[in-house]
Design a protein around this motif. Structure first.
Motif, PDB file in Angstrom:
ATOM      1  N   LEU A 186      15.726  43.641  57.858  1.00 34.43           N
ATOM      2  CA  LEU A 186      14.649  42.741  58.294  1.00 34.43           C
ATOM      3  C   LEU A 186      13.551  43.512  59.029  1.00 34.43           C
ATOM      4  O   LEU A 186      12.379  43.139  58.984  1.00 34.43           O
ATOM      5  CB  LEU A 186      15.213  41.635  59.201  1.00 34.43           C
ATOM      6  CG  LEU A 186      16.129  40.621  58.510  1.00 34.43           C
ATOM      7  CD1 LEU A 186      16.736  39.656  59.537  1.00 34.43           C
ATOM      8  CD2 LEU A 186      15.361  39.834  57.446  1.00 34.43           C
ATOM      9  N   ALA A 187      13.947  44.594  59.693  1.00 36.15           N
ATOM     10  CA  ALA A 187      12.977  45.385  60.469  1.00 36.15           C
ATOM     11  C   ALA A 187      11.856  45.914  59.577  1.00 36.15           C
ATOM     12  O   ALA A 187      10.699  45.951  59.988  1.00 36.15           O
ATOM     13  CB  ALA A 187      13.673  46.544  61.172  1.00 36.15           C
ATOM     14  N   VAL A 188      12.205  46.305  58.360  1.00 34.16           N
ATOM     15  CA  VAL A 188      11.166  46.886  57.499  1.00 34.16           C
ATOM     16  C   VAL A 188      10.454  45.820  56.661  1.00 34.16           C
ATOM     17  O   VAL A 188       9.492  46.125  55.959  1.00 34.16           O
ATOM     18  CB  VAL A 188      11.730  48.015  56.596  1.00 34.16           C
ATOM     19  CG1 VAL A 188      12.142  49.208  57.441  1.00 34.16           C
ATOM     20  CG2 VAL A 188      12.896  47.530  55.742  1.00 34.16           C
ATOM     21  N   ALA A 189      10.937  44.581  56.734  1.00 37.97           N
ATOM     22  CA  ALA A 189      10.286  43.495  55.989  1.00 37.97           C
ATOM     23  C   ALA A 189       9.414  42.638  56.907  1.00 37.97           C
ATOM     24  O   ALA A 189       8.819  41.665  56.472  1.00 37.97           O
ATOM     25  CB  ALA A 189      11.342  42.619  55.316  1.00 37.97           C
ATOM     26  N   THR A 190       9.374  42.979  58.216  1.00 41.94           N
ATOM     27  CA  THR A 190       8.589  42.214  59.191  1.00 41.94           C
ATOM     28  C   THR A 190       7.850  43.205  60.092  1.00 41.94           C
ATOM     29  O   THR A 190       8.113  44.412  60.040  1.00 41.94           O
ATOM     30  CB  THR A 190       9.523  41.341  60.074  1.00 41.94           C
ATOM     31  OG1 THR A 190      10.526  42.194  60.666  1.00 41.94           O
ATOM     32  CG2 THR A 190      10.208  40.263  59.258  1.00 41.94           C
ATOM     33  N   THR A 191       6.953  42.686  60.939  1.00 41.11           N
ATOM     34  CA  THR A 191       6.166  43.594  61.786  1.00 41.11           C
ATOM     35  C   THR A 191       6.222  43.275  63.278  1.00 41.11           C
ATOM     36  O   THR A 191       5.976  44.135  64.113  1.00 41.11           O
ATOM     37  CB  THR A 191       4.675  43.553  61.375  1.00 41.11           C
ATOM     38  OG1 THR A 191       4.248  42.183  61.428  1.00 41.11           O
ATOM     39  CG2 THR A 191       4.465  44.114  59.979  1.00 41.11           C
ATOM     40  N   HIS A 192       6.485  42.033  63.630  1.00 42.43           N
ATOM     41  CA  HIS A 192       6.371  41.648  65.038  1.00 42.43           C
ATOM     42  C   HIS A 192       7.622  40.976  65.615  1.00 42.43           C
ATOM     43  O   HIS A 192       7.920  41.138  66.797  1.00 42.43           O
ATOM     44  CB  HIS A 192       5.188  40.687  65.235  1.00 42.43           C
ATOM     45  CG  HIS A 192       3.870  41.370  65.195  1.00 42.43           C
ATOM     46  ND1 HIS A 192       3.287  41.780  64.011  1.00 42.43           N
ATOM     47  CD2 HIS A 192       3.023  41.747  66.179  1.00 42.43           C
ATOM     48  CE1 HIS A 192       2.133  42.371  64.276  1.00 42.43           C
ATOM     49  NE2 HIS A 192       1.951  42.364  65.592  1.00 42.43           N
ATOM     50  N   ILE A 193       8.293  40.194  64.826  1.00 36.68           N
ATOM     51  CA  ILE A 193       9.348  39.344  65.376  1.00 36.68           C
ATOM     52  C   ILE A 193      10.502  40.183  65.946  1.00 36.68           C
ATOM     53  O   ILE A 193      10.871  41.211  65.368  1.00 36.68           O
ATOM     54  CB  ILE A 193       9.837  38.332  64.310  1.00 36.68           C
ATOM     55  CG1 ILE A 193      10.672  37.214  64.953  1.00 36.68           C
ATOM     56  CG2 ILE A 193      10.594  39.015  63.175  1.00 36.68           C
ATOM     57  CD1 ILE A 193      10.838  35.990  64.046  1.00 36.68           C
ATOM     58  N   GLY A 194      11.059  39.752  67.101  1.00 41.68           N
ATOM     59  CA  GLY A 194      12.189  40.447  67.714  1.00 41.68           C
ATOM     60  C   GLY A 194      13.453  40.252  66.892  1.00 41.68           C
ATOM     61  O   GLY A 194      13.623  39.209  66.239  1.00 41.68           O
ATOM     62  N   LEU A 195      14.350  41.234  66.924  1.00 47.40           N
ATOM     63  CA  LEU A 195      15.536  41.254  66.053  1.00 47.40           C
ATOM     64  C   LEU A 195      16.774  41.399  66.925  1.00 47.40           C
ATOM     65  O   LEU A 195      17.077  42.496  67.407  1.00 47.40           O
ATOM     66  CB  LEU A 195      15.423  42.435  65.078  1.00 47.40           C
ATOM     67  CG  LEU A 195      14.123  42.475  64.254  1.00 47.40           C
ATOM     68  CD1 LEU A 195      13.912  43.852  63.635  1.00 47.40           C
ATOM     69  CD2 LEU A 195      14.123  41.392  63.177  1.00 47.40           C
ATOM     70  N   VAL A 196      17.485  40.287  67.141  1.00 43.44           N
ATOM     71  CA  VAL A 196      18.587  40.289  68.106  1.00 43.44           C
ATOM     72  C   VAL A 196      19.924  40.097  67.392  1.00 43.44           C
ATOM     73  O   VAL A 196      20.116  39.122  66.667  1.00 43.44           O
ATOM     74  CB  VAL A 196      18.401  39.154  69.141  1.00 43.44           C
ATOM     75  CG1 VAL A 196      19.479  39.235  70.214  1.00 43.44           C
ATOM     76  CG2 VAL A 196      17.014  39.228  69.761  1.00 43.44           C
ATOM     77  N   GLY A 197      20.840  41.007  67.611  1.00 45.31           N
ATOM     78  CA  GLY A 197      22.145  40.933  66.963  1.00 45.31           C
ATOM     79  C   GLY A 197      23.265  40.795  67.975  1.00 45.31           C
ATOM     80  O   GLY A 197      23.217  41.354  69.076  1.00 45.31           O
ATOM     81  N   THR A 198      24.307  40.043  67.584  1.00 46.35           N
ATOM     82  CA  THR A 198      25.488  39.878  68.418  1.00 46.35           C
ATOM     83  C   THR A 198      26.471  41.006  68.120  1.00 46.35           C
ATOM     84  O   THR A 198      26.850  41.202  66.969  1.00 46.35           O
ATOM     85  CB  THR A 198      26.143  38.515  68.113  1.00 46.35           C
ATOM     86  OG1 THR A 198      25.207  37.493  68.426  1.00 46.35           O
ATOM     87  CG2 THR A 198      27.421  38.321  68.916  1.00 46.35           C
ATOM     88  N   LEU A 199      26.853  41.723  69.150  1.00 52.82           N
ATOM     89  CA  LEU A 199      27.821  42.816  68.983  1.00 52.82           C
ATOM     90  C   LEU A 199      28.787  42.755  70.158  1.00 52.82           C
ATOM     91  O   LEU A 199      28.370  42.608  71.305  1.00 52.82           O
ATOM     92  CB  LEU A 199      27.101  44.164  68.975  1.00 52.82           C
ATOM     93  CG  LEU A 199      26.160  44.352  67.780  1.00 52.82           C
ATOM     94  CD1 LEU A 199      25.021  45.280  68.128  1.00 52.82           C
ATOM     95  CD2 LEU A 199      26.926  44.896  66.586  1.00 52.82           C
ATOM     96  N   THR A 200      30.055  42.893  69.862  1.00 52.58           N
ATOM     97  CA  THR A 200      31.051  42.693  70.909  1.00 52.58           C
ATOM     98  C   THR A 200      31.392  43.989  71.652  1.00 52.58           C
ATOM     99  O   THR A 200      31.472  45.062  71.053  1.00 52.58           O
ATOM    100  CB  THR A 200      32.337  42.080  70.316  1.00 52.58           C
ATOM    101  OG1 THR A 200      33.329  41.977  71.343  1.00 52.58           O
ATOM    102  CG2 THR A 200      32.904  42.909  69.172  1.00 52.58           C
ATOM    103  N   THR A 201      31.601  43.840  72.964  1.00 52.67           N
ATOM    104  CA  THR A 201      32.028  44.987  73.774  1.00 52.67           C
ATOM    105  C   THR A 201      33.537  45.197  73.667  1.00 52.67           C
ATOM    106  O   THR A 201      34.061  46.178  74.180  1.00 52.67           O
ATOM    107  CB  THR A 201      31.674  44.765  75.258  1.00 52.67           C
ATOM    108  OG1 THR A 201      32.240  43.522  75.672  1.00 52.67           O
ATOM    109  CG2 THR A 201      30.179  44.723  75.464  1.00 52.67           C
ATOM    110  N   SER A 202      34.230  44.249  73.017  1.00 49.27           N
ATOM    111  CA  SER A 202      35.686  44.372  72.941  1.00 49.27           C
ATOM    112  C   SER A 202      36.137  45.245  71.781  1.00 49.27           C
ATOM    113  O   SER A 202      37.199  45.857  71.841  1.00 49.27           O
ATOM    114  CB  SER A 202      36.314  42.976  72.816  1.00 49.27           C
ATOM    115  OG  SER A 202      36.089  42.247  73.998  1.00 49.27           O
ATOM    116  N   TYR A 203      35.355  45.275  70.702  1.00 48.30           N
ATOM    117  CA  TYR A 203      35.813  45.998  69.510  1.00 48.30           C
ATOM    118  C   TYR A 203      34.743  46.911  68.915  1.00 48.30           C
ATOM    119  O   TYR A 203      34.509  46.926  67.707  1.00 48.30           O
ATOM    120  CB  TYR A 203      36.333  44.983  68.475  1.00 48.30           C
ATOM    121  CG  TYR A 203      37.447  44.146  69.056  1.00 48.30           C
ATOM    122  CD1 TYR A 203      38.669  44.723  69.381  1.00 48.30           C
ATOM    123  CD2 TYR A 203      37.250  42.802  69.357  1.00 48.30           C
ATOM    124  CE1 TYR A 203      39.678  43.981  69.976  1.00 48.30           C
ATOM    125  CE2 TYR A 203      38.262  42.049  69.945  1.00 48.30           C
ATOM    126  CZ  TYR A 203      39.467  42.647  70.253  1.00 48.30           C
ATOM    127  OH  TYR A 203      40.458  41.922  70.843  1.00 48.30           O
TER     128      TYR A 203
END
Ligand SMILES: Cc1cc2nc3c(=O)[nH]c(=O)nc-3n(C[C@H](O)[C@H](O)[C@H](O)COP(=O)(O)O)c2cc1C
Length: 453
Positions: free
Chosen positions: A84-101
């Motif tokens: 998505l980063a290379v298909a857009t220019t401005h919108i923020g990109l937030v991903g869920t990633l766990t600290t447990s695994y």
């Protein structure tokens, strides 16, 4: 002083997430939406055209046959966000990633890469994994208990942020004339040795135009709220009434102030589905229509077990008193949510059927009406400090289109939402200060793990 501005996020659960397992029946949604990059690009570009602050990708690493369609078959967040980063220019990109695994070094590196690929638009939703079954996919018999989950998360953030400060802003000289690539005095090892992690560093990637990725947080227990108040730039949550939103908002901002933080530097973003019609009556009909087809009682009953470690409630008599003993199964799962449901059932003397039915009804949205009504209600919550912004669930695409084309322009006319991006980074959109590479105090020395505010 400039007028305070509403923030808008897009949450998409493609073919259907919790509470809307039948959404994939909508002909406007591709049958493979949750694994279809072209579809993601289309909807995220739609949000970007409407000047949304961010897109938020939820995630989990454990499924059962009762998991909703989107959970059964979906793209991994950082891989998806990089596309998505290379298909857009401005919108923020937030991903869920766990600290447990995840190992902190690897996660710090992958997020910093997304931050550079997107030129400063990456965000990390820090979770500890509510789905306890994920443990079995990572060589553990059991998920961590709360103390350990959040103890790890607290130390994890120290490590990741420490690694993001490996290079000072101007560490790379890159001077062909002198042949100097790096100023070695501006490269710092971390040498972290803590309770849970031992990480030497340095990280092999520079800082981004926004300094480092924006930290989001979503846990709701005392542990989770303290983590958010101490370390997050923004918080995802739920609120079913303005009063509930206000209580959460106040609680987080007070905790942050007690820890010496500027409460204005934490953005509170509850998530909502919106239903829009030409009139308020038509919108209510649309809500009834979509909610009727989105989930049957049997599907809700199957999914009800998720907060309780995917405990199977079909084994109980639906018309007997709520089986309170099931709360035990939630100990390492979504305990805060499971306890709230159990307390509700006990206080109202509900049977299991009544509890599930009550929660199905409670999924109703506070934002239902004509575009004018919805915009007014959003502004009321915003002015009443129940939120700093909203995460809009994409839900049915026709409804999202109505939101972007009919509600957003009203918010713009009222001066509470941008007409165009003023910045190119996610921190810039959210009005957050850009951090500089610097050693930070260890979180364990600054805030307690679970003590109430
Ligand atoms: C709005 C919101 C979104 C969440 N999104 C996720 C998610 O995508 N993945 C996940 O594993 N947990 C998610 N969580 C759960 C938290 O990570 C946390 O583990 C869970 O809520 C149990 O902890 P708690 O009792 O502190 O809330 C979310 C929680 C909230 C309130």
């Amino acid at each position: 002083m400039a007028q305070r501005q509403i923030k808008l996020g897009l949450v998409t659960t493609g073919t259907g997430g919790p509470g809307d397992s039948n959404r994939w029946l909508d002909p406007d949604i591709p049958l493979d939406a949750s694994v279809n990059i072209d579809w993601y690009i289309d909807v995220v570009r739609q949000a970007e055209a409407a000047k949304f602050d961010l897109v938020f990708i939820v995630d989990s690493q454990y499924i059962t046959k009762d998991s909703p369609p989107h959970y059964l078959n979906r793209l991994e967040p950082l891989t998806l966000l990089s596309a998505l980063a290379v298909a857009t220019t401005h919108i923020g990109l937030v991903g869920t990633l766990t600290t447990s695994y995840n190992a902190p070094f690897n996660l710090a590196r992958r997020l910093a890469s997304l931050d550079l690929i997107s030129k400063g638009r990456a965000g990390w939703n820090v979770v500890t994994s509510g789905d306890a079954g994920a443990a079995g996919n990572y060589g553990r018999d059991e998920h961590y208990d709360y103390e350990t989950r959040y103890g790890r998360a607290r130390e994890y953030l120290d490590v990741v942020r420490g690694l993001w400060s490996s290079y000072e802003e101007d560490a790379f000289v890159r001077d062909r004339a002198t042949g100097v690539f790096l100023d070695p005095a501006k490269l710092h090892a971390l040498n972290h040795k803590g309770t849970y992690f031992s990480v030497k560093g340095p990280l092999n990637i520079q800082r981004s135009p926004q300094g480092e990725p924006v930290i989001f947080q979503a846990g709701d227990s005392d542990y989770g709220r303290n983590l958010g108040a101490a370390s997050a730039d923004a918080i995802f949550t739920h609120a079913s009434s303005i009063e509930q939103g206000q209580a959460f908002y106040r609680d987080i901002k007070e905790r942050a102030a007690k820890l010496g933080r500027n409460p204005d530097q934490i953005v509170i973003l509850p998530g909502f589905t919106v239903y829009i019609g030409d009139s308020d009556d038509q919108a209510r009909e649309a809500e009834q229509h979509f909610r009727r087809i989105d989930q049957s009682f049997e599907q809700s009953l199957g999914e009800f077990g998720r907060s309780f470690g995917w405990h199977d409630f079909r084994q109980y008599d639906l018309d007997a008193p709520f089986p309170v003993q099931a709360l035990e199964f939630a100990r390492t799962s979504f305990y805060t949510a499971a306890k709230r449901m159990t307390d509700l059932a006990v206080s109202r003397n509900f049977t299991l059927r009544e509890t599930v039915e009550f929660l199905r009804a409670a999924r109703g949205s506070p934002f239902v009406g004509s575009p004018e009504t919805v915009a007014n209600e959003i502004i009321r919550w915003f002015d009443g400090r129940a939120l700093d912004g909203l995460n809009i669930h994409l839900g049915h695409p026709s409804q999202f289109t109505r939101f972007t084309q009919e509600v957003v322009p009203i918010l713009q006319e009222r001066g509470v939402f941008r007409r165009d991006y003023e910045d190119t980074t996610l921190r810039g959109h959210l009005g957050l200060e850009k951090p500089r590479a610097a050693p930070r105090a260890k979180a364990a020395e600054v805030w307690p793990l679970a003590a109430s505010a």
